[in-house]
Scaffold this active site. Sequence first.
Site, short mmCIF file in Angstrom:
data_model
loop_
_atom_site.label_atom_id
_atom_site.label_comp_id
_atom_site.label_asym_id
_atom_site.label_seq_id
_atom_site.Cartn_x
_atom_site.Cartn_y
_atom_site.Cartn_z
N HIS A 1 50.44 58.42 79.58
CA HIS A 1 50.03 59.73 79.05
C HIS A 1 49.63 60.58 80.26
O HIS A 1 49.11 60.04 81.24
CB HIS A 1 48.75 59.65 78.21
CG HIS A 1 48.79 58.82 76.98
ND1 HIS A 1 48.62 57.47 76.99
CD2 HIS A 1 48.93 59.17 75.68
CE1 HIS A 1 48.66 57.02 75.74
NE2 HIS A 1 48.85 58.03 74.92
N ASP B 1 46.18 59.82 81.52
CA ASP B 1 45.92 58.52 82.16
C ASP B 1 46.06 58.60 83.66
O ASP B 1 45.43 57.85 84.40
CB ASP B 1 46.97 57.46 81.75
CG ASP B 1 47.14 57.32 80.28
OD1 ASP B 1 46.16 57.54 79.56
OD2 ASP B 1 48.26 56.98 79.87
C1 XUL Z 1 47.44 54.65 69.82
C2 XUL Z 1 48.70 54.35 70.53
C3 XUL Z 1 49.05 55.28 71.63
C4 XUL Z 1 50.51 55.60 71.70
C5 XUL Z 1 50.86 56.65 72.72
O1 XUL Z 1 47.12 53.74 68.83
O2 XUL Z 1 49.38 53.41 70.21
O3 XUL Z 1 48.60 54.73 72.81
O4 XUL Z 1 51.27 54.46 71.98
O5 XUL Z 1 50.11 57.80 72.59
#
Ligand code: XUL
Length: 441
Positions: free
Chosen positions: A104, A107
Amino acid sequence: MTAPTRFFPVSEPLKYAGPESRDPFSFRWYDKDRVVLGKRMEEHLRFAVAYWHSFTWPGGDPFGGETFLRPWMHGSDEMALARAKADVAFDLFHLLDVPFFAFHDRDIAPEGKSLKESNANVRAIADIFARKMETSKTRLLWGTANLFSNRRFMSGAATNPDPDVFAYGAAQVKNVLEITHELGGENYVLWGGREGYETLLNTDLRRELDQMGRFLNLVVEHKHKIGFKGTILIEPKPQEPTKHQYDFDVSTVYGLLCRAGLEKEVKLNIEANHATLAGHSFEHEIAMAAALGIFGSIDMNKGDAQSGWDTDQFPTNVEDTALAFYEILRAGGYTTGGTNFDAKVRRQSIDPEDLILAHAAAMDVCARALIVAADMLEDGALQRAVDERYAGWDAPQNKAMLAKDSSLDAIAARVEAENLDPQPRSGRQERLEALAVSYLR
Ligand code: XUL
Ligand code: CO
């Protein structure tokens, strides 16, 4: 490869040593070059390490804070910490010899005072990734924007009642989609972190669904505009953080996609723990996506049978994992997708080596499961049982019932003329369950 950061106690990538190996820093089943169904294991499994759980989560729970005390989480120069984190991340990718990672925006780089500053921070770290990727084998499985942590997103991003939040989220996605494209990412993921509601008393469902549909179309239009050839993936989840999420499960997302006219454009990233939270098995969700033509990728992390929330644990159960891979193989395997460990070590697993060993053990579970699933497929007995069960549909008079020119009149007339009296036949569930288990090793 840049010089190792010395965060981890080993510096050589883990190697395959066979099922008898007692060296924890080795693979027992993941033999990347072993050919399974005509393809190398590494190409089948397409493992990815998730940046957020391994490098960003400090180990907190509702009753206590940080347990990990990672060196890159403490200091005043946030960008310097982000660079140090990138070094450790690429060390782990190297040690695990994984072909992919996923991230993300939040992150990898700190949020700035404005979106412009935040985007610049993300770009600066992405530039470091690009340099590291020149010498690393690890490529980007997917990027995604975090549209759920900051308080501005507390009522959603695309589905927020405030249009400024919709705009802010769209601008954030544009930046990460472009960076994902520049880094050669194979997919872009949208997880509707807070796209849902807490109470209907303050929610206009129709408006929120319309907003979400337009948001998804904006993303797809931009993908084509910039020439991104990867897949846009939606990750379903039934609840948590919101009481009800619009992307509840595979079938619900299919409905949303059809409503937005995107069922041919967008595929799904299916997470094991989200499947079970929705009251389904993981293999159900994969098989359903395959049946609907929208299977894309997976997040391989399981829940805890005793707790009803998203515990994001590494897979440990070969039988469950084999059933999931059986469905993936039946669907023809991954194209742009992969096996992403959206999983975190438990908060008491505070040693750096725990990060390595958690991934290695999970890779072994998946490799072993792949071998079992390949045997199931190659032997064909399970598929033959299914084919036999539906064999009646091959007869011309039965095929005709599903053709466009069939009618209730014609079908009813035939039932009378032929005096049809259907007799039930066993579904043979236990026999098939015993057969499925017989492939385990
Ligand atoms: C949340 C989740 C996230 C997604 C990406 O439960 O799985 O980390 O994978 O945003
Ligand atoms: Co996930």
